[in-house]
Enzyme design. Structure first.
Site, mmCIF file in Angstrom:
data_model
loop_
_atom_site.group_PDB
_atom_site.id
_atom_site.type_symbol
_atom_site.label_atom_id
_atom_site.label_comp_id
_atom_site.label_asym_id
_atom_site.label_seq_id
_atom_site.Cartn_x
_atom_site.Cartn_y
_atom_site.Cartn_z
ATOM 1 C CG HIS A 121 3.537 18.714 -3.716
ATOM 2 N ND1 HIS A 121 4.416 18.898 -4.760
ATOM 3 C CD2 HIS A 121 4.140 18.080 -2.450
ATOM 4 C CE1 HIS A 121 5.544 18.441 -4.267
ATOM 5 N NE2 HIS A 121 5.719 18.072 -2.960
ATOM 6 C CG ASP A 198 -1.268 14.744 -5.925
ATOM 7 O OD1 ASP A 198 -0.703 13.675 -5.504
ATOM 8 O OD2 ASP A 198 -0.322 15.716 -5.689
ATOM 9 C CD GLN A 201 1.907 12.729 1.281
ATOM 10 O OE1 GLN A 201 1.797 11.799 1.982
ATOM 11 N NE2 GLN A 201 3.053 13.330 0.867
ATOM 12 C CE LYS A 224 5.487 11.811 -2.111
ATOM 13 N NZ LYS A 224 6.351 12.764 -1.104
ATOM 14 C CB CYS A 362 6.720 21.142 -2.164
ATOM 15 S SG CYS A 362 8.258 20.668 -2.154
HETATM 16 N N1 PLP Z 1 1.824 15.541 -4.407
HETATM 17 C C1 PLP Z 1 1.635 15.364 -2.946
HETATM 18 C C2 PLP Z 1 0.597 15.572 -2.309
HETATM 19 C C3 PLP Z 1 3.022 15.193 -2.489
HETATM 20 O O1 PLP Z 1 2.966 15.065 -0.999
HETATM 21 C C4 PLP Z 1 4.311 14.872 -3.125
HETATM 22 C C5 PLP Z 1 5.401 14.656 -2.359
HETATM 23 O O2 PLP Z 1 5.567 15.128 -1.525
HETATM 24 C C6 PLP Z 1 4.143 15.102 -4.688
HETATM 25 C C7 PLP Z 1 2.826 15.522 -5.145
HETATM 26 C C8 PLP Z 1 5.526 14.645 -5.130
HETATM 27 O O3 PLP Z 1 5.750 13.456 -5.305
HETATM 28 P P1 PLP Z 1 7.052 13.007 -6.201
HETATM 29 O O4 PLP Z 1 8.090 13.890 -5.609
HETATM 30 O O5 PLP Z 1 7.236 11.494 -5.678
HETATM 31 O O6 PLP Z 1 6.908 13.021 -7.619
#
Ligand code: PLP
Length: 403
Positions: A121, A198, A201, A224, A362
């Site tokens: 992401h 990370d 998900q 999430k 993203c």
């Molecule tokens: N990393 C992953 C794999 C994600 O899917 C997301 C959000 O869609 C993020 C990071 C970023 O999360 P946040 O916008 O809640 O900080």
């Protein structure tokens, strides 16, 4: 799991859009909130609210207890060793920025390298690029197979004496690939390199045990995992967090301040400048208790079966192309149908009451690897049903006939 009963906990699932029942399949972007989470927020504002820490009065102490109890709930949920290892942040993005800033300052100099993967992401790419601009670090990228699997031999080849950190998603938000982070961490550790996972998900969909994974850092977002927006977590092994400098300066993170010299607070407060979102942390703990009561193993099994069913039904649609076809993937399906633009498909599904996400999610470098601009993404939760999958399939068929 009694899905009918579970759905009653989520008032929003009962609403209509454009006069049709809402079919909410955008859970990878954010999940809906059970009543208990919203109640936790309103009840705390109505009956407890006071700023936390250092307060001598009753309400401040009660709010502090709820906030610190939330830290213990998070610790238990991901099986961290100590609450000192649980830093509250605004979300995954802030957790990663915190690490890029603090780790970058303490452990990286010009020419040092980090390893990320093709399927990250943007929030696990751009903070490292900003660090590259400040410090002149090098970013290396783990390549991936066409079905969405990171290549283990290529990964191993990226390590050298300048490698300082590996940053990898546990589960891809586009492909649903569940990366073998445990093995990847073992590989990194064999090279003496720590790993940031990370978990944005993964945490909502599977039991995560940071000690079993031996992760050095693990980031996730509250919103999430059925909690409120604006609160998240950075887990870090104590030995690492101890070494790292603060991220932001301000109240809460200090021990003593004078104009000549300031000393910093102990862990985890060193990384929590300013008034924390103590209402949010309590609501997040309520959400974690809620999913724990359902059972993370049961959630995973149910979502896995629903994703399998959805994949089977979607694959039967003429012109269907699914991106990410590894076995045992998470509950995310990204796809394109014929030459229908993803935006058109998403917009027309929306008019049928079906909420999906369209675009690059993203993850533009991943889109480039796949040779596409974007996809339609359906992502499932334990409150979704086979009937909703059927509605998605019928909706796509209807749009397909229009084109
Ligand atoms: N990393 C992953 C794999 C994600 O899917 C997301 C959000 O869609 C993020 C990071 C970023 O999360 P946040 O916008 O809640 O900080």
């Amino acid at each position: 799991m009694n899905i009918t009963k579970i759905r009653e906990d989520f008032p929003i699932l009962g609403r209509t859009v454009y006069g049709r029942p809402l079919v909410y399949l955008d859970n990878a972007a954010t999940t809906q909130k059970p009543r208990c989470v919203v109640d936790a927020i309103t009840e705390e504002y109505y009956s407890v609210n006071a700023n936390v820490h250092r307060g001598v009065h009753f309400l401040s102490q009660q709010a502090t207890e709820l906030h610190e109890a939330a830290r213990e709930t998070v610790r238990r949920f991901i099986n961290a060793r100590s609450t000192n290892e649980i830093v509250f942040t605004r979300g995954t993005t802030e957790s990663i920025n915190l690490l890029a800033s603090s780790f970058g300052e303490a452990c990286m100099t010009e020419g040092d390298e980090i390893i990320v993967s093709t399927m990250e992401h943007h929030s696990n790419i751009v903070p490292w690029q900003l660090l590259r601009e400040r410090r002149g670090i090098v970013i290396r990228v783990i390549p991936m197979s066409d079905d969405g699997r990171l290549l283990p031999d290529e990964y191993e080849r990226l390590f050298n004496e300048r490698t300082r950190l590996v940053c990898v998603a546990h589960v891809s938000n586009v492909l649903g690939t569940v990366n073998p982070v445990r093995q990847m961490i073992a590989t990194a550790h064999a090279h003496g390199v720590p790993v940031l996972v990370d978990g944005a998900q993964s945490v909502p969909h599977m039991a995560v045990d940071v000690q079993a994974l031996d992760a050095d850092f693990y980031a996730f977002s509250g919103h999430k995992v059925y909690g409120p927006t604006g609160v998240g977590v950075l887990y870090g092994k104590e030995k690492w967090l101890d070494r790292l400098p603060p991220y932001q300066g301000g109240g809460e993170m200090i021990q003593h301040v004078s104009f000549e010299r300031t000393t910093f607070n102990e862990l985890p407060y060193k990384f929590e400048a300013g008034t924390p979102d103590y209402i949010g942390t309590h609501a997040l703990a309520t959400a974690l208790d809620y999913v724990s009561a359902l059972g993370m193993k049961d959630i995973e099994a149910y979502e896995h079966e629903l994703t399998r069913y959805a994949t089977e039904r979607l694959q039967a649609i003429e012109g269907m192309r699914i991106f990410g076809t590894t076995p045992d993937k998470g509950s995310v399906i990204s796809f394109l149908v014929g030459d229908i633009h993803h935006f058109d498909l998403g917009t027309l599904l929306d008019r049928l009451g079906i909420a999906v996400r369209t675009g690059h999610h993203c993850a533009q470098p991943l889109m480039e690897r796949l040779g596409i601009e974007g996809t339609v993404r359906a992502s499932f939760s334990f409150y979704n049903t086979r009937e909703e999958v059927d509605a998605l399939v019928a909706g796509i068929e209807r749009v397909r006939k229009m084109f």
